[in-house]
Motif scaffolding. Structure first.
Motif, PDB file in Angstrom:
ATOM      1  N   LYS A 246       0.774  -1.878   0.325  1.00  0.00           N
ATOM      2  CA  LYS A 246      -0.027  -0.282   0.130  1.00  0.00           C
ATOM      3  C   LYS A 246       1.192   1.567  -0.215  1.00  0.00           C
ATOM      4  O   LYS A 246       0.419   2.200  -0.322  1.00  0.00           O
ATOM      5  CB  LYS A 246      -1.088  -0.263   1.226  1.00  0.00           C
ATOM      6  CG  LYS A 246      -2.057  -1.093   1.239  1.00  0.00           C
ATOM      7  CD  LYS A 246      -3.145  -0.716   2.570  1.00  0.00           C
ATOM      8  CE  LYS A 246      -4.136  -2.318   1.892  1.00  0.00           C
ATOM      9  NZ  LYS A 246      -4.822  -1.671   3.307  1.00  0.00           N
ATOM     10  N   VAL A 247       2.196   1.652   0.768  1.00  0.00           N
ATOM     11  CA  VAL A 247       3.316   2.564   0.626  1.00  0.00           C
ATOM     12  C   VAL A 247       3.868   2.851  -0.243  1.00  0.00           C
ATOM     13  O   VAL A 247       3.533   3.838  -1.032  1.00  0.00           O
ATOM     14  CB  VAL A 247       4.137   1.882   1.703  1.00  0.00           C
ATOM     15  CG1 VAL A 247       5.063   3.296   1.993  1.00  0.00           C
ATOM     16  CG2 VAL A 247       3.565   2.272   4.007  1.00  0.00           C
ATOM     17  N   ASP A 248       3.819   2.007  -1.445  1.00  0.00           N
ATOM     18  CA  ASP A 248       4.797   1.977  -2.697  1.00  0.00           C
ATOM     19  C   ASP A 248       3.603   1.468  -3.810  1.00  0.00           C
ATOM     20  O   ASP A 248       3.941   1.138  -4.944  1.00  0.00           O
ATOM     21  CB  ASP A 248       5.687   0.638  -2.674  1.00  0.00           C
ATOM     22  CG  ASP A 248       6.419   1.120  -1.678  1.00  0.00           C
ATOM     23  OD1 ASP A 248       6.259   0.208  -0.552  1.00  0.00           O
ATOM     24  OD2 ASP A 248       7.608   1.818  -1.875  1.00  0.00           O
ATOM     25  N   ALA A 249       2.402   2.025  -3.311  1.00  0.00           N
ATOM     26  CA  ALA A 249       1.411   2.438  -4.478  1.00  0.00           C
ATOM     27  C   ALA A 249       0.497   3.415  -4.454  1.00  0.00           C
ATOM     28  O   ALA A 249       0.226   3.650  -3.851  1.00  0.00           O
ATOM     29  CB  ALA A 249       0.682   1.138  -4.507  1.00  0.00           C
ATOM     30  N   ALA A 250       0.153   3.594  -5.795  1.00  0.00           N
ATOM     31  CA  ALA A 250      -0.503   4.730  -5.927  1.00  0.00           C
ATOM     32  C   ALA A 250      -1.803   3.938  -5.080  1.00  0.00           C
ATOM     33  O   ALA A 250      -2.331   3.405  -5.089  1.00  0.00           O
ATOM     34  CB  ALA A 250      -0.737   5.329  -7.650  1.00  0.00           C
ATOM     35  N   THR A 251      -2.756   5.208  -4.769  1.00  0.00           N
ATOM     36  CA  THR A 251      -3.929   5.510  -3.399  1.00  0.00           C
ATOM     37  C   THR A 251      -5.112   5.930  -5.241  1.00  0.00           C
ATOM     38  O   THR A 251      -4.970   6.905  -5.828  1.00  0.00           O
ATOM     39  CB  THR A 251      -4.260   6.260  -3.183  1.00  0.00           C
ATOM     40  OG1 THR A 251      -3.540   7.860  -2.331  1.00  0.00           O
ATOM     41  CG2 THR A 251      -3.147   5.525  -1.242  1.00  0.00           C
ATOM     42  N   VAL A 252      -6.352   5.286  -5.009  1.00  0.00           N
ATOM     43  CA  VAL A 252      -7.224   5.931  -5.771  1.00  0.00           C
ATOM     44  C   VAL A 252      -8.817   6.196  -4.991  1.00  0.00           C
ATOM     45  O   VAL A 252      -9.385   4.993  -4.641  1.00  0.00           O
ATOM     46  CB  VAL A 252      -7.713   4.595  -6.659  1.00  0.00           C
ATOM     47  CG1 VAL A 252      -8.646   5.768  -8.516  1.00  0.00           C
ATOM     48  CG2 VAL A 252      -6.261   4.018  -7.709  1.00  0.00           C
ATOM     49  N   ASP A 253      -9.231   7.659  -5.127  1.00  0.00           N
ATOM     50  CA  ASP A 253     -10.709   7.450  -4.505  1.00  0.00           C
ATOM     51  C   ASP A 253     -11.277   8.047  -5.592  1.00  0.00           C
ATOM     52  O   ASP A 253     -10.982   8.811  -6.615  1.00  0.00           O
ATOM     53  CB  ASP A 253     -10.036   8.806  -3.580  1.00  0.00           C
ATOM     54  CG  ASP A 253      -8.582   8.259  -1.993  1.00  0.00           C
ATOM     55  OD1 ASP A 253      -9.621   7.189  -1.911  1.00  0.00           O
ATOM     56  OD2 ASP A 253      -8.396   9.144  -1.794  1.00  0.00           O
TER      57      ASP A 253
END
Length: 273
Positions: free
Chosen positions: A18-25
């Motif tokens: 999770k830390v090393d991946a983009a977040t999608v909202d």
């Protein structure tokens, strides 16, 4: 290795991913011009933090689409956000909003929404480079026209613009794609169609006032309009990148195209000319 240790390791690796991946909202924004709340997709790159400012690429959908099109059909755009350390915003331009401020329907004011209201909302809620040097806009088909249209009219807001298979001349489609619902019938309001067709708006540009890239597939029904747009830019000595590849009006083409355009905009953000 006992069960508790295994669970701890799983939790650790999930957290690491999770830390090393983009977040999608999916967020709810607001348009005062249209008096309504509007959804948008916000992609934050890995390493996003409030103490650092990030450039933003606004990525517009095409006719009959919505804010979720890009992330659902080309989920790899999250990797582009990570690779180039940029935010990507996917607005909603309505089924056939065409990114105009419609004189026919006060509930369709998508130029104002995307070009001003959404930009201000994003800058208020995220750690962005709140300047044209940190903003670019592009899109596919209807969104390709919309990106150029908004960028041409808001050069103080966007420093770079693109188009993928863009409908850069709307006049041939006077009875198609819902444009007459936005501008009125061509037979009644020809001046609106002429004034709001991007190919007729190049006079708004000065050489190097806006960084421009666009592409189109050779087998795309919009290919002739893209070539005409390219030739008009040449005649006015406006620097730009124009790429023709094999392909048609398809997601296969756009999923490839966005990779090249993300690189182009990253170079702009990093001032590598």
């Amino acid at each position: 290795m006992n069960k508790r240790t295994i669970i701890a390791l799983i939790v650790f690796f999930i957290s690491f991913i999770k830390v090393d991946a983009a977040t999608v909202d999916t967020v709810l924004t607001h348009s005062n011009a249209m008096r309504q709340d509007i959804k948008a997709v916000v992609i934050k790159p890995a390493g996003y933090q409030a103490g650092k400012k990030f450039p933003v690429l606004y990525l517009l959908h095409g006719f009959s689409g919505n804010y979720s099109d890009w992330i659902l059909k080309v989920p790899a755009i999250t990797k582009l956000a990570d690779e180039y350390q940029m935010m990507i915003i996917c607005p909603d331009g309505n089924f056939a909003g065409w990114y105009f401020d419609s004189p026919m329907n006060k509930d369709w004011q998508y130029e104002t929404y995307v070009g001003t209201e959404l930009v201000n909302w994003v800058d208020k809620h995220y750690a962005t480079i709140a300047d044209r040097s940190g903003r670019a806009i592009t899109g596919l088909s209807m969104g390709g026209h919309g990106a150029m249209y908004i960028a041409f009219k808001h050069q103080d807001t966007f420093g770079a613009a693109g188009s993928m298979s863009g409908a850069l001349d709307i006049r041939p489609f006077s009875d198609a794609f819902g444009i007459e619902q936005v501008l009125g019938k061509y037979s009644q309001y020809p001046e609106r169609w002429e004034k709001n067709s991007v190919i007729n708006m190049i006079y708004l540009l000065k050489p190097n006032s806006l960084l421009i890239t666009f592409d189109c597939g050779y087998d795309d029904f919009l290919y002739p309009a893209n070539v005409a747009f390219h030739n008009e830019l040449l005649s006015r000595k406006i620097p730009h990148d124009f790429t023709v590849r094999p392909g048609a009006h398809t997601w296969e083409f756009w999923s490839n195209s966005v990779v090249y355009q993300a690189l182009f905009f990253s170079r702009y953000f990093n001032k590598i000319k």
